[in-house]
Design a protein around this motif. Sequence first.
Motif, PDB file in Angstrom:
ATOM      1  N   VAL A 101       0.849  -1.204   0.000  1.00 49.18           N
ATOM      2  CA  VAL A 101       0.000   0.000   0.000  1.00 49.18           C
ATOM      3  C   VAL A 101       0.882   1.250   0.000  1.00 49.18           C
ATOM      4  CG1 VAL A 101      -1.840   1.236   1.204  1.00 49.18           C
ATOM      5  CG2 VAL A 101      -1.780  -1.262   1.269  1.00 49.18           C
ATOM      6  N   GLU A 102       1.911   1.242   0.828  1.00 48.94           N
ATOM      7  CA  GLU A 102       2.804   2.404   0.905  1.00 48.94           C
ATOM      8  C   GLU A 102       3.582   2.601  -0.390  1.00 48.94           C
ATOM      9  OE1 GLU A 102       3.741   2.450   5.709  1.00 48.94           O
ATOM     10  OE2 GLU A 102       5.159   1.495   4.334  1.00 48.94           O
ATOM     11  N   THR A 103       3.930   1.506  -1.032  1.00 51.78           N
ATOM     12  CA  THR A 103       4.675   1.598  -2.294  1.00 51.78           C
ATOM     13  C   THR A 103       3.808   2.246  -3.375  1.00 51.78           C
ATOM     14  OG1 THR A 103       5.953  -0.375  -1.725  1.00 51.78           O
ATOM     15  CG2 THR A 103       5.894   0.244  -4.049  1.00 51.78           C
ATOM     16  N   GLY A 104       2.586   1.770  -3.494  1.00 52.22           N
ATOM     17  CA  GLY A 104       1.663   2.357  -4.467  1.00 52.22           C
ATOM     18  C   GLY A 104       1.374   3.813  -4.153  1.00 52.22           C
ATOM     19  N   ALA A 105       1.216   4.095  -2.863  1.00 49.91           N
ATOM     20  CA  ALA A 105       0.931   5.474  -2.437  1.00 49.91           C
ATOM     21  C   ALA A 105       2.088   6.403  -2.800  1.00 49.91           C
ATOM     22  CB  ALA A 105       0.679   5.505  -0.932  1.00 49.91           C
ATOM     23  N   SER A 106       3.312   5.947  -2.576  1.00 50.23           N
ATOM     24  CA  SER A 106       4.486   6.789  -2.861  1.00 50.23           C
ATOM     25  C   SER A 106       4.559   7.128  -4.347  1.00 50.23           C
ATOM     26  CB  SER A 106       5.772   6.066  -2.426  1.00 50.23           C
ATOM     27  OG  SER A 106       5.744   5.849  -1.034  1.00 50.23           O
ATOM     28  N   TYR A 107       4.278   6.134  -5.190  1.00 47.87           N
ATOM     29  CA  TYR A 107       4.293   6.403  -6.638  1.00 47.87           C
ATOM     30  C   TYR A 107       3.213   7.423  -7.008  1.00 47.87           C
ATOM     31  CZ  TYR A 107       4.479   5.752 -11.647  1.00 47.87           C
ATOM     32  OH  TYR A 107       4.603   5.991 -12.995  1.00 47.87           O
ATOM     33  N   TRP A 108       2.035   7.257  -6.434  1.00 49.25           N
ATOM     34  CA  TRP A 108       0.935   8.167  -6.766  1.00 49.25           C
ATOM     35  C   TRP A 108       1.251   9.600  -6.316  1.00 49.25           C
ATOM     36  CZ3 TRP A 108      -2.686   7.936 -10.155  1.00 49.25           C
ATOM     37  CH2 TRP A 108      -3.725   8.889 -10.122  1.00 49.25           C
ATOM     38  N   HIS A 109       1.868   9.734  -5.151  1.00 49.59           N
ATOM     39  CA  HIS A 109       2.244  11.073  -4.686  1.00 49.59           C
ATOM     40  C   HIS A 109       3.263  11.709  -5.640  1.00 49.59           C
ATOM     41  CE1 HIS A 109      -0.087  10.588  -1.147  1.00 49.59           C
ATOM     42  NE2 HIS A 109       0.716   9.766  -0.530  1.00 49.59           N
ATOM     43  N   MET A 110       4.142  10.888  -6.203  1.00 52.46           N
ATOM     44  CA  MET A 110       5.115  11.409  -7.166  1.00 52.46           C
ATOM     45  C   MET A 110       4.401  11.984  -8.392  1.00 52.46           C
ATOM     46  SD  MET A 110       6.697  10.628 -10.298  1.00 52.46           S
ATOM     47  CE  MET A 110       6.621   8.858 -10.563  1.00 52.46           C
ATOM     48  N   VAL A 111       3.366  11.276  -8.854  1.00 53.55           N
ATOM     49  CA  VAL A 111       2.592  11.741 -10.007  1.00 53.55           C
ATOM     50  C   VAL A 111       1.954  13.105  -9.695  1.00 53.55           C
ATOM     51  CG1 VAL A 111       0.553  11.250 -11.426  1.00 53.55           C
ATOM     52  CG2 VAL A 111       2.155   9.409 -10.865  1.00 53.55           C
ATOM     53  N   ASP A 112       1.445  13.239  -8.494  1.00 54.13           N
ATOM     54  CA  ASP A 112       0.854  14.505  -8.051  1.00 54.13           C
ATOM     55  C   ASP A 112       1.922  15.590  -7.955  1.00 54.13           C
ATOM     56  OD1 ASP A 112      -0.866  16.398  -7.009  1.00 54.13           O
ATOM     57  OD2 ASP A 112      -0.923  15.530  -5.003  1.00 54.13           O
ATOM     58  N   LEU A 113       3.069  15.243  -7.378  1.00 55.62           N
ATOM     59  CA  LEU A 113       4.165  16.195  -7.190  1.00 55.62           C
ATOM     60  C   LEU A 113       4.589  16.825  -8.522  1.00 55.62           C
ATOM     61  CD1 LEU A 113       6.382  17.435  -5.342  1.00 55.62           C
ATOM     62  CD2 LEU A 113       7.739  15.380  -5.760  1.00 55.62           C
ATOM     63  N   VAL A 114       4.709  15.997  -9.536  1.00 53.04           N
ATOM     64  CA  VAL A 114       5.119  16.500 -10.854  1.00 53.04           C
ATOM     65  C   VAL A 114       4.084  17.491 -11.395  1.00 53.04           C
ATOM     66  CG1 VAL A 114       5.453  15.820 -13.261  1.00 53.04           C
ATOM     67  CG2 VAL A 114       6.538  14.504 -11.436  1.00 53.04           C
ATOM     68  N   TRP A 115       2.807  17.160 -11.226  1.00 52.70           N
ATOM     69  CA  TRP A 115       1.753  18.037 -11.742  1.00 52.70           C
ATOM     70  C   TRP A 115       1.743  19.388 -11.007  1.00 52.70           C
ATOM     71  CZ3 TRP A 115      -1.088  18.244 -15.995  1.00 52.70           C
ATOM     72  CH2 TRP A 115      -2.135  19.167 -16.026  1.00 52.70           C
ATOM     73  N   LEU A 116       2.129  19.381  -9.731  1.00 50.40           N
ATOM     74  CA  LEU A 116       2.145  20.625  -8.959  1.00 50.40           C
ATOM     75  C   LEU A 116       3.094  21.648  -9.582  1.00 50.40           C
ATOM     76  CD1 LEU A 116       2.098  19.413  -5.227  1.00 50.40           C
ATOM     77  CD2 LEU A 116       0.207  20.255  -6.620  1.00 50.40           C
ATOM     78  N   ILE A 117       4.155  21.192 -10.226  1.00 49.25           N
ATOM     79  CA  ILE A 117       5.086  22.099 -10.916  1.00 49.25           C
ATOM     80  C   ILE A 117       4.598  22.360 -12.338  1.00 49.25           C
ATOM     81  CG2 ILE A 117       7.478  22.454 -11.651  1.00 49.25           C
ATOM     82  CD1 ILE A 117       7.183  22.340  -8.637  1.00 49.25           C
ATOM     83  N   LEU A 118       4.105  21.300 -12.977  1.00 47.94           N
ATOM     84  CA  LEU A 118       3.677  21.411 -14.385  1.00 47.94           C
ATOM     85  C   LEU A 118       2.545  22.436 -14.562  1.00 47.94           C
ATOM     86  CD1 LEU A 118       3.241  18.312 -16.687  1.00 47.94           C
ATOM     87  CD2 LEU A 118       1.810  20.322 -16.934  1.00 47.94           C
ATOM     88  N   PHE A 119       1.597  22.404 -13.664  1.00 42.77           N
ATOM     89  CA  PHE A 119       0.425  23.280 -13.792  1.00 42.77           C
ATOM     90  C   PHE A 119       0.794  24.763 -13.853  1.00 42.77           C
ATOM     91  CE2 PHE A 119      -2.675  25.609 -10.897  1.00 42.77           C
ATOM     92  CZ  PHE A 119      -3.501  26.044 -11.925  1.00 42.77           C
ATOM     93  N   PRO A 120       1.518  25.311 -12.873  1.00 42.77           N
ATOM     94  CA  PRO A 120       1.857  26.737 -12.991  1.00 42.77           C
ATOM     95  C   PRO A 120       2.815  27.022 -14.142  1.00 42.77           C
ATOM     96  CG  PRO A 120       2.951  25.773 -11.082  1.00 42.77           C
ATOM     97  CD  PRO A 120       2.002  24.744 -11.596  1.00 42.77           C
ATOM     98  N   LEU A 121       3.761  26.121 -14.372  1.00 41.98           N
ATOM     99  CA  LEU A 121       4.765  26.381 -15.408  1.00 41.98           C
ATOM    100  C   LEU A 121       4.139  26.511 -16.784  1.00 41.98           C
ATOM    101  CD1 LEU A 121       7.743  26.583 -16.301  1.00 41.98           C
ATOM    102  CD2 LEU A 121       7.774  24.089 -16.480  1.00 41.98           C
ATOM    103  N   VAL A 122       3.265  25.573 -17.133  1.00 44.29           N
ATOM    104  CA  VAL A 122       2.726  25.532 -18.495  1.00 44.29           C
ATOM    105  C   VAL A 122       1.473  26.403 -18.652  1.00 44.29           C
ATOM    106  CG1 VAL A 122       1.733  24.002 -20.249  1.00 44.29           C
ATOM    107  CG2 VAL A 122       3.704  23.252 -18.908  1.00 44.29           C
ATOM    108  N   TYR A 123       0.641  26.463 -17.609  1.00 47.15           N
ATOM    109  CA  TYR A 123      -0.655  27.142 -17.745  1.00 47.15           C
ATOM    110  C   TYR A 123      -0.679  28.582 -17.249  1.00 47.15           C
ATOM    111  CZ  TYR A 123      -2.981  22.687 -18.802  1.00 47.15           C
ATOM    112  OH  TYR A 123      -3.381  21.509 -19.391  1.00 47.15           O
ATOM    113  N   VAL A 124       0.213  28.930 -16.312  1.00 46.36           N
ATOM    114  CA  VAL A 124       0.071  30.231 -15.642  1.00 46.36           C
ATOM    115  C   VAL A 124       1.275  31.158 -15.833  1.00 46.36           C
ATOM    116  CG1 VAL A 124      -0.315  31.372 -13.420  1.00 46.36           C
ATOM    117  CG2 VAL A 124      -1.436  29.180 -13.894  1.00 46.36           C
ATOM    118  N   MET A 125       2.471  30.655 -15.639  1.00 46.77           N
ATOM    119  CA  MET A 125       3.659  31.533 -15.645  1.00 46.77           C
ATOM    120  C   MET A 125       3.903  32.109 -17.034  1.00 46.77           C
ATOM    121  SD  MET A 125       6.159  29.305 -13.139  1.00 46.77           S
ATOM    122  CE  MET A 125       7.550  30.408 -13.283  1.00 46.77           C
ATOM    123  N   ARG A 126       4.072  33.450 -17.094  1.00 48.27           N
ATOM    124  CA  ARG A 126       4.257  34.113 -18.382  1.00 48.27           C
ATOM    125  C   ARG A 126       5.070  35.397 -18.207  1.00 48.27           C
ATOM    126  NH1 ARG A 126       0.218  34.232 -21.325  1.00 48.27           N
ATOM    127  NH2 ARG A 126       0.262  36.312 -22.164  1.00 48.27           N
TER     128      ARG A 126
END
Lengths: 91, 193
Positions: free
Chosen positions: B168-193
């Motif tokens: 469970v912890e292994t799957g959770a850690s991977y999923w958090h990584m997916v979220d972590l990447v999006w946290l940077i991707l969202f402002p970089l691609v959609y907002v920062m200008r």
Amino acid sequence: MKKRTVLGIRACTWVWLLMMSLTLITYMIGQVGVGGVSASMTVLGFALIKGQMLGDYFMGLKRLSGFWRWPVSLWLFLPGGLISAAFMLVG
Amino acid sequence: MQTDAVVESGRYPPGDLAIWVFILAELGAFAAFFGSYAFTRMNNVELFNHYQLTLDKDAALINTFALITSSYFVVRAVAAIRDSDSRGCVRWLVAALVMGAIFLVVKSQEYAHHIGEGITLSTNTFYMFYLSLTFFHFMHVIMGMVILAAVAVKAKRGCYSADKHTGVETGASYWHMVDLVWLILFPLVYVMR
């Protein structure tokens, strides 16, 4: 030898709400269309704070000592530094 | 109502250590991608700023909410199994999967819109980065959902307990990584200008 400790779900709930709030502010800045270094660094700062909170509380790294305490923090520093440098150089 | 969960603290992160090596490799790839985007933008500021306006920020907001919430649900799933609550663990994992599915549906609609307008990787540099970066992440979301679904099935079968829940912890850690990447991707691609 590992020791058992208590992770507050309540703390994680507050972190979740804070992350959602920072996301909403980021979105609103985007909707206004504010540009430039200050706005970009503010938005990036929010993202880095969210990332650190995710690593600390959701991933549970806050409770570790040694090498594995720092990978997420160091990773955030890497793209955070690269992106900051690129946006600041453009001005 | 459960308010606390017992967790391990020490020198090693939750889950299988191998997944953390994999996570670091994945994060390294995304860091390179983000850096490339930012430095390529330096020579194409007007183009990037112009085409960034064509992106759907509402969809990005919904997707960010969905991923953050899914990560929180996964935290609750881990807390549940640490409390020997297999049924609770399954419920939280299913809730996280629903959030993941929302992300996939919304992102697919964005892609369908772009494809309908004839936009491809070769349309311009901005779209090349936007499409490749977000699709790379999209594939990670699918992978994460497959992992979470497998963990949920095993949890439903009673394969995990308070003393044995590394999966469970292994799957959770991977999923958090997916979220972590999006946290940077969202402002970089959609907002920062």
